[in-house]
Design a protein around this motif. Structure first.
Motif, mmCIF file in Angstrom:
data_model
loop_
_atom_site.group_PDB
_atom_site.id
_atom_site.type_symbol
_atom_site.label_atom_id
_atom_site.label_comp_id
_atom_site.label_asym_id
_atom_site.label_seq_id
_atom_site.Cartn_x
_atom_site.Cartn_y
_atom_site.Cartn_z
ATOM 1 N N ASN A 316 83.303 29.188 2.734
ATOM 2 C CA ASN A 316 82.514 30.013 3.657
ATOM 3 C C ASN A 316 83.311 30.397 4.900
ATOM 4 O O ASN A 316 83.269 31.545 5.352
ATOM 5 C CB ASN A 316 81.238 29.283 4.061
ATOM 6 C CG ASN A 316 80.240 29.172 2.922
ATOM 7 O OD1 ASN A 316 80.381 29.844 1.901
ATOM 8 N ND2 ASN A 316 79.235 28.336 3.090
ATOM 9 N N LYS A 317 84.061 29.451 5.462
ATOM 10 C CA LYS A 317 84.870 29.752 6.650
ATOM 11 C C LYS A 317 85.961 30.774 6.330
ATOM 12 O O LYS A 317 86.267 31.647 7.137
ATOM 13 C CB LYS A 317 85.476 28.471 7.206
ATOM 14 C CG LYS A 317 84.508 27.619 8.002
ATOM 15 C CD LYS A 317 85.235 26.462 8.688
ATOM 16 C CE LYS A 317 84.293 25.685 9.589
ATOM 17 N NZ LYS A 317 84.981 24.559 10.279
ATOM 18 N N GLN A 321 86.509 34.730 7.709
ATOM 19 C CA GLN A 321 87.775 35.191 8.276
ATOM 20 C C GLN A 321 88.401 36.319 7.473
ATOM 21 O O GLN A 321 89.521 36.746 7.778
ATOM 22 C CB GLN A 321 88.741 34.008 8.383
ATOM 23 C CG GLN A 321 88.286 32.943 9.376
ATOM 24 C CD GLN A 321 89.147 31.683 9.333
ATOM 25 O OE1 GLN A 321 90.293 31.729 8.891
ATOM 26 N NE2 GLN A 321 88.599 30.560 9.772
ATOM 27 N N GLY A 322 87.701 36.795 6.419
ATOM 28 C CA GLY A 322 88.162 37.973 5.695
ATOM 29 C C GLY A 322 88.502 37.791 4.236
ATOM 30 O O GLY A 322 88.831 38.769 3.541
ATOM 31 N N ALA A 323 88.454 36.570 3.721
ATOM 32 C CA ALA A 323 88.731 36.362 2.296
ATOM 33 C C ALA A 323 87.635 37.021 1.453
ATOM 34 O O ALA A 323 86.478 37.128 1.880
ATOM 35 C CB ALA A 323 88.811 34.880 1.984
ATOM 36 N N VAL A 347 93.402 36.486 0.919
ATOM 37 C CA VAL A 347 93.523 35.241 1.682
ATOM 38 C C VAL A 347 94.772 35.310 2.565
ATOM 39 O O VAL A 347 95.847 35.693 2.105
ATOM 40 C CB VAL A 347 93.596 34.032 0.727
ATOM 41 C CG1 VAL A 347 93.935 32.759 1.488
ATOM 42 C CG2 VAL A 347 92.275 33.882 -0.013
ATOM 43 N N LYS A 348 94.591 34.932 3.835
ATOM 44 C CA LYS A 348 95.685 35.000 4.805
ATOM 45 C C LYS A 348 95.992 33.620 5.365
ATOM 46 O O LYS A 348 95.156 32.723 5.354
ATOM 47 C CB LYS A 348 95.315 35.939 5.954
ATOM 48 C CG LYS A 348 94.845 37.322 5.524
ATOM 49 C CD LYS A 348 95.923 38.095 4.793
ATOM 50 C CE LYS A 348 95.418 39.505 4.425
ATOM 51 N NZ LYS A 348 96.415 40.240 3.596
ATOM 52 N N PRO A 352 91.135 28.276 5.878
ATOM 53 C CA PRO A 352 91.076 26.926 5.303
ATOM 54 C C PRO A 352 91.613 26.838 3.880
ATOM 55 O O PRO A 352 92.323 25.884 3.543
ATOM 56 C CB PRO A 352 89.587 26.589 5.364
ATOM 57 C CG PRO A 352 89.075 27.372 6.524
ATOM 58 C CD PRO A 352 89.844 28.656 6.506
ATOM 59 N N VAL A 353 91.288 27.834 3.038
ATOM 60 C CA VAL A 353 91.727 27.746 1.640
ATOM 61 C C VAL A 353 93.218 28.012 1.487
ATOM 62 O O VAL A 353 93.794 27.756 0.429
ATOM 63 C CB VAL A 353 90.922 28.710 0.729
ATOM 64 C CG1 VAL A 353 89.462 28.304 0.678
ATOM 65 C CG2 VAL A 353 91.083 30.156 1.173
ATOM 66 N N TYR A 354 93.862 28.514 2.523
ATOM 67 C CA TYR A 354 95.313 28.698 2.522
ATOM 68 C C TYR A 354 96.009 27.457 3.067
ATOM 69 O O TYR A 354 97.026 27.003 2.524
ATOM 70 C CB TYR A 354 95.684 29.918 3.358
ATOM 71 C CG TYR A 354 97.154 30.294 3.330
ATOM 72 C CD1 TYR A 354 97.603 31.360 2.545
ATOM 73 C CD2 TYR A 354 98.102 29.604 4.081
ATOM 74 C CE1 TYR A 354 98.950 31.726 2.525
ATOM 75 C CE2 TYR A 354 99.445 29.950 4.060
ATOM 76 C CZ TYR A 354 99.868 31.002 3.278
ATOM 77 O OH TYR A 354 101.205 31.357 3.251
ATOM 78 N N MET A 355 95.445 26.888 4.128
ATOM 79 C CA MET A 355 96.117 25.818 4.854
ATOM 80 C C MET A 355 95.798 24.424 4.330
ATOM 81 O O MET A 355 96.624 23.516 4.427
ATOM 82 C CB MET A 355 95.728 25.878 6.341
ATOM 83 C CG MET A 355 95.973 27.213 6.993
ATOM 84 S SD MET A 355 97.711 27.741 6.965
ATOM 85 C CE MET A 355 98.450 26.480 8.006
ATOM 86 N N GLU A 356 94.587 24.234 3.795
ATOM 87 C CA GLU A 356 94.105 22.903 3.439
ATOM 88 C C GLU A 356 94.128 22.683 1.933
ATOM 89 O O GLU A 356 94.200 23.640 1.152
ATOM 90 C CB GLU A 356 92.673 22.720 3.959
ATOM 91 C CG GLU A 356 92.539 22.891 5.468
ATOM 92 C CD GLU A 356 91.088 22.963 5.918
ATOM 93 O OE1 GLU A 356 90.184 22.751 5.059
ATOM 94 O OE2 GLU A 356 90.845 23.234 7.106
#
Length: 452
Positions: A316-317, A321-323, A347-348, A352-356
């Motif tokens: 959701n976060k 953020q644009g995903a 995804v940028k 969260p789904v990029y970094m975590e």
């Protein structure tokens, strides 16, 4: 402590936590038994370990049902897990002696060598996602090296912890050489601090690893950590897209995405990104929720309700953020901890789904212009556990593999652990190695003997 069925929410069993006195007694018994056990011959340990493998195979269905009930994975996956545990027992039963043979070395002595002595009781802090395998991949080499084992398992799989303890007892190993400590995380420090405990290994989250590493440093104990991962799955333009998509989805969906070495970031050269994405979407949408104990079920629940909350929040976060959600993107209503197989694009960095680490059935597709950018994106992570790279040019694949920051790189294959190969990560994915000859030497005293 409670074991709760993730598919139904039903309490399977409750366990009373051990008192400080009980824990101390178990540790001291473990130490006393080890003082004799370390003198046993490899042939004797090997026979006991072969017995353990045979018991695992004999009781495979019983243990598979236990795994599925406590943590929720599909029954077929649970059977495979038990079978793999038998394999690692057999592997070290056969090879431990040669792995730990004295090594002659050149020096100014008449004779000099490295010899490998056991350390003593080793504490293993283990997770719930592979409640048998994670334990056996530590225990088989540790016991074959002549160490004793203490297990602090995840609170929701205490039935598995006690079953593993029983396997070693029934296999003929001395009583108390391998014991399960039914304790909460708050009591781990006292165990690490105990003078009898010589080392600690943890498989788990980045946070848990940092806590155990701090304690190991505080008390000057050797430690090995296998932590989270955000594994890249790189698909170059010359790859077999059909096979790559099939393996990508299989990797992402093992244990409903709850594995450190699952493919999480699909990094695809942009001129084949669209057809690859379409294939992945078709395959992931075929997964349907059901009873994990049923042979027909393709999508099992997550192990706990809070894990569904976590993955939902990450998605959701990222969308805020644009995903963009291509498929899935929500929890599945009804009883049980189910989350829909999800694909995200656009995804940028910073999301969260990029970094975590995403510990659930969520895949991120990241188009890149060429192989150079693919390597840059793959390495743009705090983690470094596993990676998969797909290309028909094997020479180029091997060259690129050396540039990827990870503990393992599989070219045209599924990232997996194998008793014959070293396993572990770098960066925030941990340090040290398990399995193979490298793994068994993590918990021995590599002693120099110099003779003139």
């Amino acid at each position: 402590m409670k074991s709760v069925n993730p598919a139904t929410g039903e309490v399977i069993q409750e366990y009373s936590e051990m008192s400080e006195v009980q824990v101390k007694d178990v540790i001291e018994l473990n130490l006393e038994v080890w003082k004799e056990y370390r003198e046993t011959r490899f042939t004797q340990r090997s026979q006991w370990m072969q017995n353990a493998a045979a018991l695992l195979r004999t009781r495979k269905e019983e243990y598979a049902r236990l795994i599925t009930a406590e943590m929720g994975k599909r029954i077929a996956e649970s059977r495979s897990e038990v079978e793999k545990c038998a394999w690692v027992c057999e592997y070290y039963a056969e090879h431990a002696e040669s792995m730990l043979a004295d090594e002659l070395m050149e020096s100014d002595a008449s004779k000099s060598m490295a010899v490998f002595n056991p350390l003593g009781p080793v504490l293993a802090v283990m997770p719930w996602n592979f409640p048998f395998w994670q334990v056996f991949r530590f225990a088989a080499p540790a016991l074959m090296a002549g160490n004793a084992g203490l297990l602090k398992h995840a609170s929701n799989v205490q039935g598995c912890a006690l079953a593993i303890e029983q396997v070693f007892s029934d296999a003929g190993f001395p009583e108390n050489i391998f014991r399960s400590l039914i304790i909460s995380s708050s009591k781990v420090e006292a165990v690490i601090a105990h003078p009898a405990v010589r080392a600690v290994t943890l498989t788990g989250s980045e946070y848990a690893g940092s806590q155990v590493a701090s304690l190991a440093g505080k008390y000057l104990k050797k430690s090995v950590l296998e932590l989270g991962g955000s594994d890249p799955f790189i698909v170059l333009a010359d790859a077999d897209l059909e096979e790559a998509a099939k393996v990508a989805v299989a990797s992402r969906m093992i244990t409903s995405g709850q594995t450190c070495i699952a493919a999480k970031r699909f990094i695809v050269e942009e001129n084949v990104a669209a057809p690859f994405l379409e294939k992945v979407k078709t395959l992931m949408e075929a997964y349907q929720p059901g009873d994990p104990g049923s042979e027909e079920t393709s999508l099992a629940p997550l192990a706990r309700r809070d894990l569904v909350d976590d993955i939902e929040q990450q998605v959701n976060k990222s969308v805020e953020q644009g995903a963009e959600i291509i498929s899935g993107g929500s929890r599945i209503p009804g009883i049980g901890n189910y989350y829909s197989p999800t694909i995200l694009t656009n995804v940028k960095k910073g999301m969260p789904v990029y970094m975590e680490e995403t510990f659930g059935p969520v895949a991120v597709v990241l188009p890149v212009k060429d192989e150079q950018e693919a390597i840059e994106v793959a390495n743009d992570s705090l983690y470094g556990l596993g990676a998969s790279l797909w290309t028909s040019d094997l020479e180029k694949g091997e060259e690129l593999a050396r540039k990827i920051e990870a503990g393992a790189i599989f070219i045209n294959g599924l990232v997996k652990s194998d008793p014959r190969l070293p396993f572990g990560g770098i960066k925030n994915s941990g340090y040290g190695r398990e399995l193979s000859g490298y793994g068994i030497k993590e918990f021995v005293n590599i002693k120099t003997v110099w003779i003139k």
